[in-house]
Design a protein around this motif. Structure first.
Motif, PDB file in Angstrom:
ATOM      1  N   VAL A 153      39.826  40.311  44.979  1.00  0.00           N
ATOM      2  CA  VAL A 153      39.962  39.280  43.957  1.00  0.00           C
ATOM      3  C   VAL A 153      41.449  38.993  43.812  1.00  0.00           C
ATOM      4  CG1 VAL A 153      39.637  38.765  41.510  1.00  0.00           C
ATOM      5  CG2 VAL A 153      37.898  40.060  42.754  1.00  0.00           C
ATOM      6  N   SER A 154      41.821  37.743  43.807  1.00  0.00           N
ATOM      7  CA  SER A 154      43.236  37.405  43.665  1.00  0.00           C
ATOM      8  C   SER A 154      43.555  37.060  42.219  1.00  0.00           C
ATOM      9  CB  SER A 154      43.604  36.237  44.586  1.00  0.00           C
ATOM     10  OG  SER A 154      42.864  35.088  44.234  1.00  0.00           O
ATOM     11  N   GLY A 155      44.839  37.200  41.876  1.00  0.00           N
ATOM     12  CA  GLY A 155      45.311  36.781  40.568  1.00  0.00           C
ATOM     13  C   GLY A 155      45.238  37.822  39.473  1.00  0.00           C
ATOM     14  N   LEU A 156      44.831  39.054  39.794  1.00  0.00           N
ATOM     15  CA  LEU A 156      44.769  40.124  38.794  1.00  0.00           C
ATOM     16  C   LEU A 156      45.567  41.325  39.289  1.00  0.00           C
ATOM     17  CD1 LEU A 156      40.982  40.069  37.817  1.00  0.00           C
ATOM     18  CD2 LEU A 156      42.900  39.425  36.364  1.00  0.00           C
ATOM     19  N   GLY A 157      46.658  41.629  38.629  1.00  0.00           N
ATOM     20  CA  GLY A 157      47.452  42.790  38.985  1.00  0.00           C
ATOM     21  C   GLY A 157      47.989  42.731  40.407  1.00  0.00           C
ATOM     22  N   ASP A 158      48.285  43.905  40.945  1.00  0.00           N
ATOM     23  CA  ASP A 158      48.809  44.025  42.306  1.00  0.00           C
ATOM     24  C   ASP A 158      47.691  43.981  43.339  1.00  0.00           C
ATOM     25  OD1 ASP A 158      51.325  44.419  41.121  1.00  0.00           O
ATOM     26  OD2 ASP A 158      51.047  46.596  41.091  1.00  0.00           O
ATOM     27  N   GLU A 159      46.505  44.384  42.934  1.00  0.00           N
ATOM     28  CA  GLU A 159      45.336  44.429  43.815  1.00  0.00           C
ATOM     29  C   GLU A 159      44.102  44.483  42.914  1.00  0.00           C
ATOM     30  OE1 GLU A 159      43.296  47.564  47.002  1.00  0.00           O
ATOM     31  OE2 GLU A 159      45.365  47.876  46.376  1.00  0.00           O
ATOM     32  N   ALA A 160      43.056  43.779  43.292  1.00  0.00           N
ATOM     33  CA  ALA A 160      41.824  43.807  42.487  1.00  0.00           C
ATOM     34  C   ALA A 160      40.619  43.662  43.406  1.00  0.00           C
ATOM     35  CB  ALA A 160      41.833  42.701  41.436  1.00  0.00           C
ATOM     36  N   HIS A 161      39.507  44.285  42.994  1.00  0.00           N
ATOM     37  CA  HIS A 161      38.259  44.236  43.750  1.00  0.00           C
ATOM     38  C   HIS A 161      37.083  44.064  42.785  1.00  0.00           C
ATOM     39  CE1 HIS A 161      39.751  46.005  47.640  1.00  0.00           C
ATOM     40  NE2 HIS A 161      40.742  46.356  46.819  1.00  0.00           N
TER      41      HIS A 161
END
Length: 131
Positions: free
Chosen positions: A75-83
């Motif tokens: 998932v883009s746009g949340l923190g440094d990395e998101a899933h």
């Protein structure tokens, strides 16, 4: 970090959240804090878990949560990395995000159907903003 009103955007039937006992993990190089909002029946719930890595190995352990689920998408746009992830066999889905040495995981338990991914975004975004 999250109010009842925040959680009710994802889970309208949620009742007041309660801190959950977190297992001791300091020897693994991270700490965790957990809050749970239940509904009716009480098996249907939302949990917010915040992890803080205190060592490099602890951060690696925290990142393991990012690879869970039978479905797992970046998932883009949340923190440094998101899933976003789903684990159909156990009736859970959620959104995990990393910000520096901290991570936030919001998990939905036993919803049928699963709440859609976009409903998790405001919760994770707010919790990340509180770090």
């Amino acid at each position: 970090m999250l109010t009842l009103s925040d959680v009710q955007g994802l889970f309208p039937g949620a009742m007041s959240g309660e801190e959950q006992q977190s297992p001791p993990t300091e020897d693994l190089g991270f700490w965790s804090r957990d809050c749970k909002w239940e509904g009716n029946p009480t098996s249907v719930s939302i949990e917010l878990v915040v992890f803080g890595a205190t060592t490099r190995d602890g951060l690696a352990g925290v990142k393991i949560a990012a690879s869970t689920g039978t479905t797992n998408t970046l998932v883009s746009g949340l923190g440094d990395e998101a899933h976003y992830w789903e684990e159909e066999a156990v009736g859970t889905n959620g959104l995990w995000a990393l910000k520096g040495s901290y991570s936030v995981d919001v998990t939905a338990y036993f919803f049928d159907p699963f709440p859609p991914e976009p409903l998790f975004h405001p919760l994770v975004e707010k919790a990340l903003g509180e770090l």
